[in-house]
Scaffold this motif. Structure first.
Motif, short mmCIF file in Angstrom:
data_model
loop_
_atom_site.label_atom_id
_atom_site.label_comp_id
_atom_site.label_asym_id
_atom_site.label_seq_id
_atom_site.Cartn_x
_atom_site.Cartn_y
_atom_site.Cartn_z
N ASP A 61 -0.72 7.35 9.71
CA ASP A 61 -0.35 6.59 8.65
C ASP A 61 0.23 7.72 7.39
OD1 ASP A 61 -1.16 4.26 9.37
OD2 ASP A 61 -2.87 4.35 8.14
N GLU A 88 -11.57 5.27 5.17
CA GLU A 88 -11.40 6.51 4.14
C GLU A 88 -12.40 6.31 3.03
OE1 GLU A 88 -7.34 6.70 3.13
OE2 GLU A 88 -6.81 7.56 5.14
N ARG A 99 1.80 8.25 3.79
CA ARG A 99 2.08 7.70 2.65
C ARG A 99 3.09 8.09 1.83
NH1 ARG A 99 -2.52 4.46 1.37
NH2 ARG A 99 -4.31 4.77 2.70
N GLU A 152 -5.35 -1.67 6.29
CA GLU A 152 -6.45 -2.17 5.31
C GLU A 152 -7.70 -1.48 6.33
OE1 GLU A 152 -6.48 -6.26 5.22
OE2 GLU A 152 -5.31 -6.38 3.44
N SER A 198 0.94 -1.33 0.11
CA SER A 198 -0.13 0.07 0.07
C SER A 198 0.81 1.17 -0.03
CB SER A 198 -0.98 0.01 1.31
OG SER A 198 -1.83 -0.97 1.01
N THR A 235 -7.48 1.22 7.91
CA THR A 235 -7.58 2.50 7.65
C THR A 235 -8.22 2.80 6.49
OG1 THR A 235 -5.69 2.83 9.17
CG2 THR A 235 -6.23 4.65 7.84
N ASP A 236 -7.81 2.04 5.30
CA ASP A 236 -8.42 2.30 3.81
C ASP A 236 -9.98 2.19 4.03
OD1 ASP A 236 -5.95 2.73 3.35
OD2 ASP A 236 -5.30 0.74 2.21
N ARG A 237 -10.56 1.33 4.71
CA ARG A 237 -11.84 1.03 4.70
C ARG A 237 -12.53 2.28 5.24
NH1 ARG A 237 -10.65 -4.32 5.93
NH2 ARG A 237 -10.67 -3.93 8.03
#
Length: 458
Positions: free
Chosen positions: A104, A457, A106, A451, A90, A453-455
């Motif tokens: 997090d 967002e 990026r 994963e 990711s 955190t992605d959900r």
């Protein structure tokens, strides 16, 4: 209207490798070419080779901690915290900030230079009762502790307690351990003159190592010379020996000897930062397996260097030879990996790292030293000039150079005041309390966190 996002370069670690990389990136990249971020729990670069001199009071802590915020011209964003996990798929770095928040970050390109931690073994009582020499806090704490032992021995009427407080054990016959034992022995040798109730003959220093030779990288001749200097100063050197167990008032050696002591200093090597294990990538003795360009095979935009990476040593050319975890390699790798990051950004070819070792310097305090610059063996004052000259030259800023030179001069002229700063009035701290090795995630925890955190967002 389209929004153009600049590439994000994330550098993890502010040691020799990380700082040299960041400064090079700032010089070579235009302000609108990329965003550079540095993750570090402390906004300074620590000059590790001089920590024994901080512990012995020759240098002040501030003189070896070079501020990253001093200059106004630097544009790198500093995140005060520690990286505790990396999700390569990711392209996310998980960071625990100094306020204990998990964030997090990026990235498009990541430079992994988290350095190393003290290597320990499953020895009963080791982490509970030993001190390290890897951080600025540890060096300052050890100085306080050693002077406290003299104060407490002076105040005690119990012969057994006096004996345990006036014996000191250093484990590790490499540069860190040898310089630590030598510099701190100088400290106690000078300080005991101010304690008329203490017999100087009661003060004993032990330097032990499981290896058969002291600092084998120096060669047999210089290694024996260093060992003779230490023994002449009253330091008992025991080779082929380690620690069987450690307690609050005594240490048991593997040869059966039991030494009454309240001071066990552990400097028996380093291992790569636990951050490397969170990647789930191939390693070589715990260090991330990278190619000669310091890229992680199979992962675009991932670079690693310094103590945390097994960088092939092209100068030696031997199969499986990797660069040793030394400051001179880390500094040069930092600059080289910055060049490769810039080349990658600009779609240019990257180049392999190759550097011939400049030699080794070992400062044993006073005029005692052994050095091997460019293969030339030196002893005594010439070796001391070479050692301090190299360290002085390697300091990154003129301010740091002036502070170190001033400290050396004042100490040579006026000596030490043997003042302790009061750390010992607080809760005792040991090896396990300084390096926060329990803060890191497993690869599975990193992936689950990212994963999740992605959900959120979406």
């Amino acid at each position: 209207m389209d929004t153009v996002t600049r590439p994000r370069i994330l550098v993890v670690g502010a040691g020799f490798a990380g700082v040299e990389c960041v400064r090079r990136l700032e010089r070579k990249l235009a302000p609108d070419e990329a965003d550079v971020t540095l993750v570090t729990p402390f906004s300074y670069q620590l000059y590790l080779p001089l920590l024994p001199q901080v512990a012995s009071g020759v240098l002040t802590p501030q003189s070896v901690a070079v501020s990253l915020r001093r200059s106004k011209k630097y544009r790198t964003r500093i995140i005060p915290g520690g990286a505790i996990g990396v999700d390569l798929k990711s392209k996310v770095c998980v960071i625990r900030t100094i306020t204990d928040q998990i964030v997090d970050e990026r990235y498009d390109y990541i430079v992994l230079a988290p350095g190393s931690i003290t290597r320990t073994f499953d020895i009963p009582g080791l982490t509970e009762h030993a001190y390290g020499m890897k951080t600025l806090a540890e060096a300052a704490y050890i100085r306080d502790h050693v002077i406290s032992q003299l104060d407490l021995a002076d105040a005690s009427d119990d012969p057994a307690e006096r004996a345990s407080r006036l014996q000191f054990v250093v484990v590790g016959g490499g540069y860190a351990g040898t310089e630590t034992a030598a510099c701190l022995q100088k400290l106690t040798h000078g300080a005991v003159k101010r304690y008329p109730r203490i017999d100087p003959g009661l003060i004993k220093w032990h330097l032990i190592d499981i290896a058969p030779k002291l600092m084998p990288e120096l060669g047999d001749k210089l290694g024996r010379s260093a060992q003779e200097i230490l023994r002449r100063r009253g330091i008992e050197v025991s080779l082929g020996v380690s620690i069987a167990k450690a307690g609050p008032e005594e240490v048991t050696f593997t040869d059966g000897r039991v030494v009454p002591t309240r001071t066990l200093i552990w400097t028996a090597g380093v291992v790569a930062s636990p951050l490397i294990a969170t990647l789930g990538a191939e390693t070589v003795r715990g260090r991330l397996a990278v190619n000669a360009e310091m890229c992680l095979p199979g992962h675009d935009g991932v670079f690693a260097l310094g103590d945390a990476a097994a960088v092939p040593d092209e100068a030696k050319g031997g199969e499986g030879a990797v660069c040793p975890p030394t400051a001179q390699h880390a500094m040069r790798q930092g600059r080289h990996v910055a060049d490769n990051v810039v080349a990658t950004l600009r779609n240019q070819p990257v180049t392999p790292y190759e550097h011939k070792d400049l030699g080794l310097v070992v400062d044993l305090g006073g005029t005692d030293a052994v050095s091997k610059p460019l293969g030339i063996e030196l002893h005594g004052l010439p070796a001391q000039i070479a050692a301090r000259g190299y360290h002085w030259w390697a300091l990154r800023t003129n301010v740091a150079k002036v502070r170190v030179a001033t400290n050396w001069t004042l100490n040579a002229i006026a000596g030490d005041d043997f003042v302790r700063t009061g750390f010992q009035a607080r809760k005792p701290a040991r090896l396990k309390d300084f390096e926060f090795t329990d803060a890191y995630m497993t690869p599975e925890q990193v992936r689950a966190h990212v994963e999740g955190t992605d959900r959120k967002e979406v």
